[in-house]
Design an enzyme around this catalytic site. Structure first.
Site, short mmCIF file in Angstrom:
data_model
loop_
_atom_site.label_atom_id
_atom_site.label_comp_id
_atom_site.label_asym_id
_atom_site.label_seq_id
_atom_site.Cartn_x
_atom_site.Cartn_y
_atom_site.Cartn_z
CE LYS A 140 -2.33 2.71 2.86
NZ LYS A 140 -3.10 3.20 4.00
N GLY A 143 -7.36 9.49 9.42
CA GLY A 143 -7.63 9.64 10.84
C GLY A 143 -8.62 10.74 11.19
CB ALA A 164 -7.75 7.64 4.62
N GLY A 165 -10.51 8.09 6.22
CA GLY A 165 -11.50 9.13 6.43
C GLY A 165 -12.86 8.68 6.92
CG ASN A 176 -5.81 1.63 11.65
OD1 ASN A 176 -6.30 1.30 12.72
ND2 ASN A 176 -4.51 1.57 11.46
CB THR A 177 -8.55 6.14 12.86
OG1 THR A 177 -7.22 6.20 12.34
CG2 THR A 177 -8.60 6.93 14.16
#
Lengths: 265, 70
Positions: free
Chosen positions: A107, A168, A194-195, A216-217
């Site tokens: 990635k 994040g 992301a986001g 992830n976050t």
């Protein structure tokens, strides 16, 4: 009465010549502890799991490799080049990751700005070309710019990964139009990376027709990461199913659902 | 006489015995060669070759592995 339904048959999720069942990919960072991470990944149903490359802590006081906790035979480890700000660094990290011996996928992140963590698209394109040349299957983290996405595809990337919003941030899908356009114009898989902040974000993102989501976050920083991982699994499946089902047309005026005929005098 | 040579490992100064190999460095650090990837002066050294690469003064070694990340 039966509750069984014949769901719309999905096409296989194919990236770089590999087929996956789950369209949800998850990261392994920022969890309160390893046990929560493992349980959250289980609950997410994800097969592709991202990891980062970092120095071994030589004093070995606490830190150990993530592979002590994650069964590398069960999960497909996708190494990232997070934290790299130059083409040279990203290529270096990718090569180190490949040497760990799991697969040739990476990635690719080349970050251009510390505050927003937005990609340096010029550096990204250079790194993508070098890594493709070097035999990597490159999944490129990029912004929602169509032209960059097209160039990444031309460079031979195995997948293009536009952001929903900054890494994040949890702001959700800020630009559905651009993500839809990228998906429409590209042949390679488009995975939003992301986001995403909560389940509705994941669902709305999948409803745009993209091939998958990496997050992830949103899971790791939830109050209950395991429960959120489960919610994300359902949201990704729901969003995908809704996309395949084809939503009704929007209209600006109401239309009754019940017959207008047969009303009493 | 206990002569040593100075090298840099993960950005920190370290001393090793003259002629020590990368494999011996890993052993001295109690690291399993299967669990780390080794970069010697910016060049990746594959596991089977670790025993054949000797260290010289001023060498820079990076030892990396996978950690949690997104």
């Amino acid at each position: 009465m039966t509750t069984a339904v014949a769901t719309v048959r999905d096409t296989p999720f194919l990236i770089g010549g590999r087929t996956f069942q789950s369209r949800l990919m998850v990261g392994t960072g920022k969890y309160p502890d390893h046990e929560t991470m493992v349980r959250a990944i289980e609950a997410s149903g994800a097969e592709i799991v991202t990891v980062a490359v970092r120095r071994v802590n030589l004093d070995r006081s606490k830190e150990e490799s993530i592979l002590h906790h994650l069964d590398s035979k069960r999960f497909f480890l996708l190494a990232n080049t997070a934290g790299c700000y130059t083409t040279e660094d990203a290529v270096r990290y990718a090569r180190l990751a490949r040497e760990a011996g799991f697969n040739e996928f990476v990635k690719l992140e080349v970050i251009g700005d510390q505050e927003t963590l937005l990609p340096d698209v010029q550096g990204l394109l250079e790194a993508a070309k070098m890594l493709v040349q070097d035999g990597f299957k490159v999944l490129a983290y990029t912004n929602e710019d169509l032209v960059t996405a097209l160039r990444l595809e031309d460079a031979g990337c195995a997948a293009v990964m536009p952001l929903a919003s900054p890494i994040g941030s949890g702001l959700g899908l800020l630009n559905p139009f651009s993500v839809r356009t990228i998906k429409r114009r590209l042949t390679v898989p488009v995975v939003v990376d992301a986001g995403v902040g909560t389940a509705s974000d994941a669902c709305i993102t999948m409803e745009q027709g993209v091939d998958g989501i990496l997050m992830n976050t949103a899971i790791a920083a939830a109050k209950d990461p395991v429960a959120m991982a489960h919610a994300m699994r359902l949201a990704v499946e729901a969003g995908r199913a809704a996309f395949l089902a084809g939503r009704m047309a929007k209209r600006e005026v109401a239309m009754p659902s019940s017959p207008v005929e047969g009303m009493l005098d | 006489m206990n002569e040593t040579i100075a090298v840099t490992v993960n950005g920190e100064p370290r001393t090793v015995a003259p002629g020590a190999t990368l494999l011996e460095l890993l052993a001295a650090l109690d690291l399993d060669p299967r669990a780390v990837v080794v970069e010697h002066n910016r060049k990746i050294v594959r596991r089977p070759d670790l025993g054949g690469v000797g260290l010289t003064p001023g060498d820079s070694i990076e030892l990396v592995h996978f950690v949690g990340g997104g």
